[in-house]
Enzyme design. Structure first.
Site, mmCIF file in Angstrom:
data_model
loop_
_atom_site.group_PDB
_atom_site.id
_atom_site.type_symbol
_atom_site.label_atom_id
_atom_site.label_comp_id
_atom_site.label_asym_id
_atom_site.label_seq_id
_atom_site.Cartn_x
_atom_site.Cartn_y
_atom_site.Cartn_z
ATOM 1 N N TYR A 132 36.667 39.518 33.911
ATOM 2 C CA TYR A 132 36.322 39.453 35.631
ATOM 3 C C TYR A 132 34.363 39.285 35.488
ATOM 4 C CZ TYR A 132 34.803 40.442 40.154
ATOM 5 O OH TYR A 132 34.173 40.243 41.704
ATOM 6 N N HIS A 133 33.940 38.080 35.994
ATOM 7 C CA HIS A 133 32.527 37.543 36.353
ATOM 8 C C HIS A 133 31.868 38.684 37.538
ATOM 9 C CE1 HIS A 133 29.166 36.114 35.500
ATOM 10 N NE2 HIS A 133 29.125 35.352 34.745
#
Length: 368
Positions: A132-133
């Site tokens: 997840y960014h």
């Protein structure tokens, strides 16, 4: 090579890094001073008043000094591989070990950074890490540093092309193995047995994700790469990454319009708060015979959403994240700062897991 020469080489490497950092800080301070002189005349009189000096500046400098001392102690404890590399005349390896120790030390000192599931990273062979960014992916820098120290492996991180246009940083990113793609390069590195990390949401997820939602749209390239190289996928999520850094204006349509047409992230990022950061590496997702890219992408998305659902309270604010930093134990399943409802010390029940699987599956199919 004598010990004195080794120490001198390490000191020179560290000083070069510190000198570059000081130069950059001085430049931005000069720009900030010019800004204040123009828009806030007389700010120096306020800033350097006895009250500000005694109650703000001096205590702040003391805290910085203490944390810097702790950081240097962390690097000292990791000195053996650094000295070994320089004694073998491997300057590049010595630099890597030094910088990895600094990044891992920064994460440990400022965020109490931990990695849960490090054993899922193979000691040899390829794997594709899907993460997840966050608004600022500092957690991935910490993860890369820790894996390099603990596993002696480099992660080749796929980054957006604009990152390689940032003045002075492109060479650093490439030195650590980062690259902008394309998918054929991802497949090549995986077939060579490398570790590769990708955030399918990319910059779009970094600036427009709310409540830790995945913004993948129709990204299937990572799944196709995993199928073509026949390597396992590891879902990765860092708890509280958006409490550490976030951006302003992510819900404003004008910023979305600017990004879609220019691919430039123009939102203002704020943060640096000392919240607890803990990265979770999930179980490997194997590629099944005959599995399609959309099926593998859906399975991966579901696994990553399960990590977010299980370990992240979307309602947890910055203060609770800081509280968790200073009061949580080494166990990822205990924290007195957990919010009411499904806390991180409350395991997923079978019924809850089935329900969330159904909800995530329906959402994933709709978005893929």
């Amino acid at each position: 090579m004598s010990l004195g020469v080794m120490v001198q080489s390490v000191s020179g490497c560290i000083w070069s890094y510190v000198h570059l950092l000081i130069t950059a800080v001085n430049y931005y301070l000069d720009q900030f001073n010019s800004f204040l002189d123009y828009y806030v005349p007389g700010w120096r009189m306020v800033l350097f008043s006895p009250f500000i000096i005694v109650f703000v500046i001096l205590p702040f400098l003391l805290v910085i000094y203490l944390y810097l001392s702790s950081l240097l102690l962390y690097v000292y404890r990791k000195r053996q591989p650094i000295l070994t590399a320089f004694s073998n005349h491997n300057v590049a390896e010595g630099y890597r070990q030094t910088i990895a120790a600094f990044w891992a030390g920064h994460g440990a000192v400022w965020h109490g950074y931990e990695v849960v599931g490090l054993d899922n990273i193979p000691d040899k062979g390829a794997a594709l890490l899907i993460y997840y960014h966050g608004a600022l992916p500092i957690d991935i820098y910490y993860l890369i540093a820790n894996i390099y120290i603990e596993k002696e492996r480099t992660i080749r991180n796929v980054m957006d092309k604009f990152a390689f246009k940032i003045p002075g940083l492109a060479a650093l990113f490439r030195f650590w193995g980062s690259f902008p793609g394309p998918r054929s390069e991802v497949v090549r590195f995986l077939k060579e047995g490398e570790l590769v990390s990708i955030a399918p949401g990319g910059v779009r997820e970094a600036i427009f994700s709310t409540n830790y939602s995945l913004v993948w749209q129709e990204r299937l390239g990572f799944a196709r790469a995993a199928i073509e190289a026949n390597v396992p996928i590891l879902p990765v999520f860092t708890e509280n990454c958006r409490q550490a850094f976030n951006n302003i204006g992510s819900k404003w349509r004008i910023f979305r319009w600017i990004y879609e047409y220019t691919r430039l992230p123009v939102l203002l990022v704020y943060g640096g708060f000392p919240v607890k950061l803990r990265t979770y590496i999930g179980q490997p997702i194997r590629v099944n015979p005959g599995q399609t890219a959309i099926e593998l992408a859906t399975e991966t998305k579901r696994a990553l959403q399960m990590l977010i659902y299980q370990y992240q309270d979307p309602k947890r604010g910055i203060l609770k994240g800081i509280c968790q930093r200073f009061t949580s134990s080494n166990s990822p399943t205990s924290s007195p700062c957990a919010s009411p409802g499904r806390g991180e010390d409350e395991p997923l029940l079978l019924g809850d897991e089935t329900h969330i699987h159904q909800r995530i599956t329906n959402h994933s199919v709709k978005n893929l």
